[in-house]
Design an enzyme around this catalytic site. Sequence first.
Site, mmCIF file in Angstrom:
data_model
loop_
_atom_site.group_PDB
_atom_site.id
_atom_site.type_symbol
_atom_site.label_atom_id
_atom_site.label_comp_id
_atom_site.label_asym_id
_atom_site.label_seq_id
_atom_site.Cartn_x
_atom_site.Cartn_y
_atom_site.Cartn_z
ATOM 1 N N VAL A 69 0.835 -1.202 0.000
ATOM 2 C CA VAL A 69 0.000 0.000 0.000
ATOM 3 C C VAL A 69 0.868 1.249 0.000
ATOM 4 O O VAL A 69 1.715 1.418 0.877
ATOM 5 C CB VAL A 69 -0.932 0.041 1.241
ATOM 6 C CG1 VAL A 69 -1.791 1.302 1.220
ATOM 7 C CG2 VAL A 69 -1.810 -1.197 1.296
ATOM 8 N N ILE B 90 5.279 5.203 1.661
ATOM 9 C CA ILE B 90 4.601 5.807 2.814
ATOM 10 C C ILE B 90 4.369 4.730 3.878
ATOM 11 O O ILE B 90 3.709 3.726 3.602
ATOM 12 C CB ILE B 90 3.245 6.419 2.410
ATOM 13 C CG1 ILE B 90 3.430 7.464 1.319
ATOM 14 C CG2 ILE B 90 2.558 7.026 3.619
ATOM 15 C CD1 ILE B 90 2.127 8.021 0.791
ATOM 16 N N GLY C 237 7.217 5.043 -17.803
ATOM 17 C CA GLY C 237 7.227 3.815 -17.028
ATOM 18 C C GLY C 237 6.293 3.812 -15.839
ATOM 19 O O GLY C 237 6.310 2.890 -15.024
ATOM 20 N N LYS D 113 -5.528 -2.061 -2.695
ATOM 21 C CA LYS D 113 -4.903 -1.392 -1.556
ATOM 22 C C LYS D 113 -5.949 -0.999 -0.506
ATOM 23 O O LYS D 113 -5.679 -1.036 0.701
ATOM 24 C CB LYS D 113 -4.139 -0.162 -2.039
ATOM 25 C CG LYS D 113 -2.975 -0.508 -2.965
ATOM 26 C CD LYS D 113 -2.374 0.727 -3.605
ATOM 27 C CE LYS D 113 -1.228 0.367 -4.532
ATOM 28 N NZ LYS D 113 -0.671 1.545 -5.238
#
Length: 405
Positions: free
Chosen positions: A131, A135, A186, A204
Amino acid sequence: MSVIKVAILGFGTVGEGVYKTIQSHRDELSAVLGKKVEVVAVLVRNKQKSRNIAESVLVTTDFNDILQLPELDVVVEAIVDREPTFTMLKQSIQKGCHIITANKEMFAHHGQELLELAENQHISVGFEATVAGGIPIIQTLRQLLKINRVSEIHGILNGTSNFILTEMREKKQSFKDALLIAQEKGYAEADPTNDVEGLDAFYKTIILSRIAFGVEPEEHNVELEGITAISSEQIVAAEVLGLKFKHVAVIQKTGTKVTAKIKPVLVGTSHPFYHVEGVENAVNVHSDIVGSITLQGPGAGMFPTASAVIEDLVYVCQNQSRKSMVINAPSQSVNLKEQMKEYWFIQGLNKEYKNINLIERIDHETVIIEAAKLEVEKLKGYNLGIHAYPIIGDYVKVRKGLLVI
């Protein structure tokens, strides 16, 4: 000093990033864990391909070679698809290895089974990298949930969609052209469906729900909408009002039921997501003690994702037991929430409607109204050409009135 022995499954962008980070941060890892961390095996597709891997490391195309290693502590999985990765991780747990995964699709569908199997085997599971890339949202939630009661989570969870919306607004690109740029850089795959239709964010969201509330939303009840219907004209119209389109996941617990929606919304300057641009991700958590906190950072890439994996490596090696993530959120009625009025950006309104609370008119077909979700759904039923996007956060009323076209 004893050694923690690690196998890496997959040596693409993430797998290679994990390998390089373990090599470059070996001293820091030793200081934190009191042990050396050593990569002893890497699973690859093509054994003949040249890679910068130490000769002492077993490089193999056969997962059984890794299972047969006499000493192995942690298996890091950085592949794609549900299988054979799910089976590999189950076998790793059965062997007695802690597992870490960056595979969001697999973990969204099979994570609960892996967690239960690991708990029975007294094994730790790390899934921070599934996820929001770099972070540390899962570690943050683990810490918050020791005391705080989390009631709601908002997230920009897909960097590709966020990049496309940023390009469309800042460079006045069409969706098609912005997607092409994302592919050239990309950020988007040749088949971008998972990103632009919201499936990546959905996986997620399921994982976040499980960690925050201990349960998942019923899949068939999740509102899922991608960004493909957003036009350049809509973005320009919203920008005139100081609003930006963002693709946001919202997870809420109402009583014992968890609901989720992943869809485009509009945010104003006061919202924490307003300045989240490009491939960045962000997660905003609402809890009863600390209030509202927002984490923001790169959502993908070799080293941001590797950072999440390495944090999980520390977590599982410290052998913290998996604790219940279930909390008691304030009881609310889903129906009451659907009746609460909020602001909406409405585009394509080309019929006469009375008694609609008009907040702002952009042009003949585009307006801001204040209405409940049920009222908007009714309005859309009268006119199938309408696009309706909620505005989240504060919105300054410019004027009010009744819309009579």
